[in-house]
Design a protein around this motif. Structure first.
Motif, mmCIF file in Angstrom:
data_model
loop_
_atom_site.group_PDB
_atom_site.id
_atom_site.type_symbol
_atom_site.label_atom_id
_atom_site.label_comp_id
_atom_site.label_asym_id
_atom_site.label_seq_id
_atom_site.Cartn_x
_atom_site.Cartn_y
_atom_site.Cartn_z
ATOM 1 N N TRP A 104 0.921 10.021 2.997
ATOM 2 C CA TRP A 104 -0.534 10.152 2.908
ATOM 3 C C TRP A 104 -1.227 9.159 3.843
ATOM 4 O O TRP A 104 -2.198 9.505 4.519
ATOM 5 C CB TRP A 104 -0.984 9.945 1.472
ATOM 6 C CG TRP A 104 -2.484 9.980 1.311
ATOM 7 C CD1 TRP A 104 -3.307 8.928 1.056
ATOM 8 C CD2 TRP A 104 -3.323 11.125 1.403
ATOM 9 N NE1 TRP A 104 -4.614 9.342 0.981
ATOM 10 C CE2 TRP A 104 -4.652 10.688 1.190
ATOM 11 C CE3 TRP A 104 -3.085 12.480 1.646
ATOM 12 C CZ2 TRP A 104 -5.740 11.572 1.215
ATOM 13 C CZ3 TRP A 104 -4.176 13.357 1.677
ATOM 14 C CH2 TRP A 104 -5.470 12.897 1.456
ATOM 15 N N LYS A 105 -0.733 7.943 3.896
ATOM 16 C CA LYS A 105 -1.309 6.923 4.774
ATOM 17 C C LYS A 105 -1.232 7.375 6.239
ATOM 18 O O LYS A 105 -2.219 7.298 6.977
ATOM 19 C CB LYS A 105 -0.578 5.597 4.580
ATOM 20 C CG LYS A 105 -1.086 4.443 5.449
ATOM 21 C CD LYS A 105 -0.336 3.162 5.125
ATOM 22 C CE LYS A 105 -0.869 1.984 5.943
ATOM 23 N NZ LYS A 105 -0.584 2.148 7.394
ATOM 24 N N GLU B 191 -7.479 4.838 0.653
ATOM 25 C CA GLU B 191 -7.875 5.603 1.822
ATOM 26 C C GLU B 191 -8.470 6.938 1.417
ATOM 27 O O GLU B 191 -8.093 7.547 0.432
ATOM 28 C CB GLU B 191 -6.655 5.852 2.737
ATOM 29 C CG GLU B 191 -6.152 4.604 3.396
ATOM 30 C CD GLU B 191 -4.815 4.200 2.820
ATOM 31 O OE1 GLU B 191 -4.320 3.137 3.246
ATOM 32 O OE2 GLU B 191 -4.298 4.914 1.975
ATOM 33 N N GLU B 192 -9.396 7.434 2.207
ATOM 34 C CA GLU B 192 -9.977 8.752 1.998
ATOM 35 C C GLU B 192 -9.225 9.758 2.864
ATOM 36 O O GLU B 192 -8.768 9.450 3.957
ATOM 37 C CB GLU B 192 -11.455 8.760 2.402
ATOM 38 C CG GLU B 192 -12.329 7.860 1.521
ATOM 39 C CD GLU B 192 -12.366 8.359 0.080
ATOM 40 O OE1 GLU B 192 -12.290 9.582 -0.118
ATOM 41 O OE2 GLU B 192 -12.487 7.531 -0.835
ATOM 42 N N GLY B 193 -9.129 10.986 2.374
ATOM 43 C CA GLY B 193 -8.463 12.030 3.151
ATOM 44 C C GLY B 193 -9.268 12.369 4.387
ATOM 45 O O GLY B 193 -10.495 12.280 4.380
ATOM 46 N N GLN C 104 0.815 -1.216 0.000
ATOM 47 C CA GLN C 104 0.000 0.000 0.000
ATOM 48 C C GLN C 104 0.854 1.273 0.000
ATOM 49 O O GLN C 104 0.379 2.337 -0.364
ATOM 50 C CB GLN C 104 -0.926 0.025 1.231
ATOM 51 C CG GLN C 104 -2.104 -0.942 1.149
ATOM 52 C CD GLN C 104 -1.662 -2.384 1.386
ATOM 53 O OE1 GLN C 104 -0.785 -2.629 2.206
ATOM 54 N NE2 GLN C 104 -2.266 -3.318 0.671
ATOM 55 N N THR C 105 2.091 1.173 0.444
ATOM 56 C CA THR C 105 2.948 2.351 0.519
ATOM 57 C C THR C 105 4.253 2.094 -0.217
ATOM 58 O O THR C 105 5.256 1.740 0.365
ATOM 59 C CB THR C 105 3.246 2.730 1.987
ATOM 60 O OG1 THR C 105 3.816 1.590 2.643
ATOM 61 C CG2 THR C 105 1.982 3.137 2.714
ATOM 62 N N PHE C 106 4.215 2.265 -1.528
ATOM 63 C CA PHE C 106 5.369 1.975 -2.379
ATOM 64 C C PHE C 106 6.212 3.212 -2.657
ATOM 65 O O PHE C 106 7.195 3.140 -3.373
ATOM 66 C CB PHE C 106 4.908 1.365 -3.702
ATOM 67 C CG PHE C 106 3.752 2.115 -4.319
ATOM 68 C CD1 PHE C 106 3.966 3.249 -5.062
ATOM 69 C CD2 PHE C 106 2.455 1.674 -4.133
ATOM 70 C CE1 PHE C 106 2.913 3.944 -5.614
ATOM 71 C CE2 PHE C 106 1.393 2.362 -4.696
ATOM 72 C CZ PHE C 106 1.614 3.497 -5.432
ATOM 73 N N ASN D 171 -3.895 10.030 11.143
ATOM 74 C CA ASN D 171 -3.497 10.952 12.212
ATOM 75 C C ASN D 171 -2.209 10.507 12.909
ATOM 76 O O ASN D 171 -2.059 10.635 14.126
ATOM 77 C CB ASN D 171 -4.618 11.114 13.249
ATOM 78 C CG ASN D 171 -5.834 11.822 12.687
ATOM 79 O OD1 ASN D 171 -5.712 12.878 12.070
ATOM 80 N ND2 ASN D 171 -7.000 11.224 12.868
ATOM 81 N N LYS D 172 -1.267 10.002 12.128
ATOM 82 C CA LYS D 172 0.015 9.548 12.664
ATOM 83 C C LYS D 172 1.178 10.256 11.964
ATOM 84 O O LYS D 172 2.240 9.678 11.749
ATOM 85 C CB LYS D 172 0.159 8.036 12.462
ATOM 86 C CG LYS D 172 -0.889 7.195 13.186
ATOM 87 C CD LYS D 172 -0.685 5.716 12.877
ATOM 88 C CE LYS D 172 -1.722 4.847 13.561
ATOM 89 N NZ LYS D 172 -1.535 3.404 13.198
#
Length: 399
Positions: A302-303, A396-398, A293-295, A308-309
């Motif tokens: 963004w993730k 994911e949505e913002g 998911q995070t390439f 909120n991290k």
């Protein structure tokens, strides 16, 4: 003298003084207008001459005389660099190696060696020696001179003793040199340099290759944007152009430029957003594989933002020095800059306001586009835009 006569004399004197003042103001305004018109014509002629030089396929002796930087003879360059010895080699630029040279008077300069026979080398030379010579800002590297000899071209810049930004931030040990205050000041300096290029300089310039390796650091760790080999001038109120030849660096290219060949000041804003996220995280956008998911660094940022991290993005060497509210604001601004639609990205004036003001409120970013990196680190001049990258979107949505 009768009272009526006094009144007549006063009235006449008043009229004379008024007429004299009117004539003086008229003459002064006319001279001022002529002077300003002359300045405007000279500036227009200068800008037109810059564009003519940029469009030439070769340089004549007359063209070389129009360049506003000193000419260096080849022998002085050979002496200063010890015949381009490996001991003086600073690195490899996009179109040629760069050497440290020590000239008369103990003046230290960086010498970029280009091949005149290379079309890209000639274009880079024209961009640098004609364009950057017209630009003066404390956050731009200064061009000090040039040399043309046979099939070779040399560009001489002010020497940056602390090398480039990527030398520090992507190395776990060297990154400890840059605490939060220093990184934040570097971010602000880059933003000011870009604002000058986009808005405040006589020539509206799009850099097109903003990246951490093109940010050099002086002896006080102040950032200076370098390498204007791919830069383009856009005239008047233009802010956008296009090309059939996409050249740049993967990971920093905006999606509209990578896919359609369309570049604008917002393309530079995208590159700035990537650089900002790299500075605060100590991670490269390309070659970043946290999970399926995070390439990329952008997708990872963004993730974390949507969860909120955002503080988890922080370079671990910043734990003690970091201003957390500034850090979160930087993540916010970085994600605003890499939004998919160029219209949504802020102008550099707004970026600087959001970064440099404690009371400015940054809007919530929309989901960015994620570019998958090709195997090449730099796009080929013959690469067609549609083959450069694939756009993907996150699930994911913002927030």
């Amino acid at each position: 003298m009768s009272f009526s006569l006094i009144l007549i004399v006063v009235a006449v004197l008043t009229i004379v003084i008024f007429l004299a003042c009117t004539v003086f103001v008229y003459i002064w305004r006319r001279k001022t207008t002529k002077r300003q018109d002359k300045i405007n014509r000279a500036q227009l002629d200068s800008e037109r001459r810059v564009q003519e030089l940029m469009d030439t396929t070769e340089f004549t002796e007359e063209d070389e005389r129009d360049i506003d930087v000193p000419f260096f003879d080849l022998q002085s360059i050979l002496d200063a660099t010890d015949n381009f010895s490996n001991a003086n080699k600073l690195g490899q630029g996009g179109y040629g190696p760069v050497y440290k040279g020590k000239f008369l008077g103990d003046q230290e300069l960086a010498v970029k060696r280009l091949s005149r026979a290379s079309r890209q080398g000639l274009q880079e030379f024209k961009n640098e020696v004609v364009l950057i010579a017209k630009l003066q800002h404390r956050n731009l590297v200064r061009l000090k001179g040039f040399c043309i000899k046979g099939e070779e071209i040399f560009l001489l810049y002010e020497y940056m003793p602390n090398q480039s930004l990527d030398f520090y931030i992507f190395d776990h040990t060297k990154s400890m040199v840059l605490n939060w205050e220093m990184r934040f000041n570097i971010i602000l300096g880059i933003a000011r340099g870009l604002l000058y290029l986009h808005q405040d300089s006589r020539l509206r310039v799009i850099h097109r290759d903003l990246k951490t390796s093109n940010i050099l650091l002086d002896d006080e760790m102040n950032p200076k944007i370098s390498d204007f080999g791919l830069a383009r001038i856009v005239g008047g109120k233009e802010t956008e152009s296009s090309t059939n030849t996409v050249i740049g660096t993967y990971g920093y290219m905006s999606p509209e430029y990578a896919l359609d060949g369309t570049f604008s000041v917002k393309s530079d804003v995208y590159g700035f957003g990537v650089v900002l996220l790299e500075i605060i995280s100590g991670k490269k956008n390309t070659g970043f594989y946290q999970s399926q998911q995070t390439f990329s660094l952008i997708s990872y940022a963004w993730k974390l933002w949507t969860e909120n991290k955002a503080l988890e993005l922080m370079d671990k060497t910043l734990d003690e020095s970091c201003n957390k509210s500034q850090f979160i604001n930087c993540v916010n601004v970085g994600l605003l800059c890499v939004q998919e639609d160029p219209v949504d990205r802020p102008a550099m004036s707004n970026v600087l306001t959001m970064l440099d003001s404690e009371i400015a409120i940054s809007p919530t970013p929309k989901q960015p586009a994620f570019l998958l990196r090709n195997n090449s680190s730099r796009a080929s001049p013959s690469t067609k835009p549609e083959t450069i990258a694939e756009i993907t979107t996150s699930l994911e949505e913002g927030r």
